[in-house]
Design an enzyme around this catalytic site. Sequence first.
Site, PDB file in Angstrom:
ATOM      1  N   ASN A   7     -12.949  -1.989  -0.576  1.00  0.00           N
ATOM      2  CA  ASN A   7     -11.964  -1.030  -0.074  1.00  0.00           C
ATOM      3  C   ASN A   7     -11.810   0.051  -1.150  1.00  0.00           C
ATOM      4  OD1 ASN A   7      -9.688   0.323   0.779  1.00  0.00           O
ATOM      5  ND2 ASN A   7      -8.495  -1.536   1.187  1.00  0.00           N
ATOM      6  N   ARG A  92     -14.394  -1.087   4.046  1.00  0.00           N
ATOM      7  CA  ARG A  92     -13.306  -0.453   4.800  1.00  0.00           C
ATOM      8  C   ARG A  92     -13.510   1.061   4.741  1.00  0.00           C
ATOM      9  NH1 ARG A  92      -7.756   1.616   2.701  1.00  0.00           N
ATOM     10  NH2 ARG A  92      -6.776   2.153   4.667  1.00  0.00           N
ATOM     11  N   HIS A 181      -4.613   2.453  10.061  1.00  0.00           N
ATOM     12  CA  HIS A 181      -4.149   1.051  10.096  1.00  0.00           C
ATOM     13  C   HIS A 181      -4.652   0.318  11.343  1.00  0.00           C
ATOM     14  CE1 HIS A 181      -0.388   2.461   7.681  1.00  0.00           C
ATOM     15  NE2 HIS A 181      -1.285   1.965   6.840  1.00  0.00           N
ATOM     16  N   ARG A 242       4.920   9.309   0.994  1.00  0.00           N
ATOM     17  CA  ARG A 242       4.507  10.357   1.944  1.00  0.00           C
ATOM     18  C   ARG A 242       5.686  10.787   2.809  1.00  0.00           C
ATOM     19  NH1 ARG A 242      -0.572   7.170   4.283  1.00  0.00           N
ATOM     20  NH2 ARG A 242      -0.252   5.733   2.550  1.00  0.00           N
ATOM     21  N   GLU A 335       7.050  -7.601   7.423  1.00  0.00           N
ATOM     22  CA  GLU A 335       6.950  -9.063   7.338  1.00  0.00           C
ATOM     23  C   GLU A 335       8.085  -9.681   6.525  1.00  0.00           C
ATOM     24  OE1 GLU A 335       3.142  -9.953   5.537  1.00  0.00           O
ATOM     25  OE2 GLU A 335       2.163  -8.637   6.982  1.00  0.00           O
ATOM     26  N   GLU A 388      -5.593  -7.536   5.719  1.00  0.00           N
ATOM     27  CA  GLU A 388      -6.653  -6.582   6.028  1.00  0.00           C
ATOM     28  C   GLU A 388      -8.018  -7.063   5.537  1.00  0.00           C
ATOM     29  OE1 GLU A 388      -5.812  -2.721   4.469  1.00  0.00           O
ATOM     30  OE2 GLU A 388      -6.659  -1.736   6.225  1.00  0.00           O
TER      31      GLU A 388
END
Length: 408
Positions: A7, A92, A181, A242, A335, A388
């Site tokens: 990644n 990824r 995502h 962001r 989560e 992921e």
Amino acid sequence: MIVLVVNAGSSTLKCQLIQTDGKVRLMKALAERVGHPDAVMEAAFAPGFEPRAVEVAGCDVPACLDRLLDLLESDPASPIASLADIQAIGNRIVAGGEHFSESTLIDEGAFAALVQCEELAPLHNPAADACIRLLRHRLPDTPQAAVFDTAFHTSMPAKAYMYPLPQRYYQQYGIRRYGAHGTSHRYAAQQAANLLGRPLADLGLITCHLGNGGSITAVNHGESIDTTMGFTPLEGLMMGTRSGSIDPAIVTYIMRRDGIGFDEMDRILNKESGILGVSGLSADMRDVLAAADAGDADAALAVDMYVYKVQKAIGSFYAAMTRTDAVVMTAGIGENSAELRERIFAGLAHMGMILDLEKNDVTGQIGVNRVISIDDSPIKICVVTTDEEMRIARETDALVGGEAEAAR
Ligand code: AMP
């Protein structure tokens, strides 16, 4: 199958070595601030995962990967005897544009298309492509797959992905909503269907990936029909650093007032805004929640704004779908933060999303996929743990395994 998951970001590299059969992690590595004088890389091997430093001064992202491969080859504690033990590589890829609607094995044609996608994510895709080139050189016989953040969203209809700009910008520059995502939203939707004991194809779901980056997706009959992230991952929710969606006129206004250029403005929107910008404290929701509890007004405002923007996005996707069976919460905040879930759903009960406060409690429940709404809530609320790297490893395994099967 042993899969190396790569990644690559603009200044970060995350890698894991995963044995997919037992879903076992064999190695984790993280390089940060790559290209800066204070760049660091740490790798850790199963079973103890004691971190060990990797020297990466002067390295770019693929050079960090090169060093990591050296370590895997030479370290006595390495979980593999040689690089030949790596059976597949899963990369990824942040932006797959309109070329890729699914994960793919990287042959020459796919690689050429990947290179064409670079301008869609200029901070991420070129680094990923450079890693793929390096891996082709060091592991020429090992199959590589590309798993895209955008692929899940290629099912969106034009009314969701087009921006109200002159069409030439779509035609000439490919400016449209791509979302992100996707691996996480797809996984969260499938896990929710499993929890509800119903086929994904029968359900209307709103999946909420609330982590450092955040996005919400309307998943109708298993397909993404709209998502909050846009042409880039800057649009949509307020995030760690962001801004998410703001009036676009603010951008030119600040640039004019402060006499700053494009790069500086880009940095402010991507790195200095969001939870960090409003709280003035931290991009980490845990810090900001603690400060708000201790009476910090700016931290409290940041949390209020975050909750409100999530509520509005869930409400807008409720309106976008013909039915909503469940809202699914995933990623770091979704989560783990019972407090934020409670605040978000306190404002959504009138839409039929009724939280069960006891089931929402996280005590002993971290990492457990579960339904947290009351039994007769018209719309269920689920919590799903996203992973992921494991998803990328398993998709890679399926692609490479499928290819091997077909060749037999
Ligand atoms: P991710 O990008 O998915 O790793 O999520 C990172 C975000 O999750 C950070 O803002 C963390 O502060 C936040 N997070 C993780 N655990 C908790 C928690 N228990 N309460 C609130 N936020 C959390």
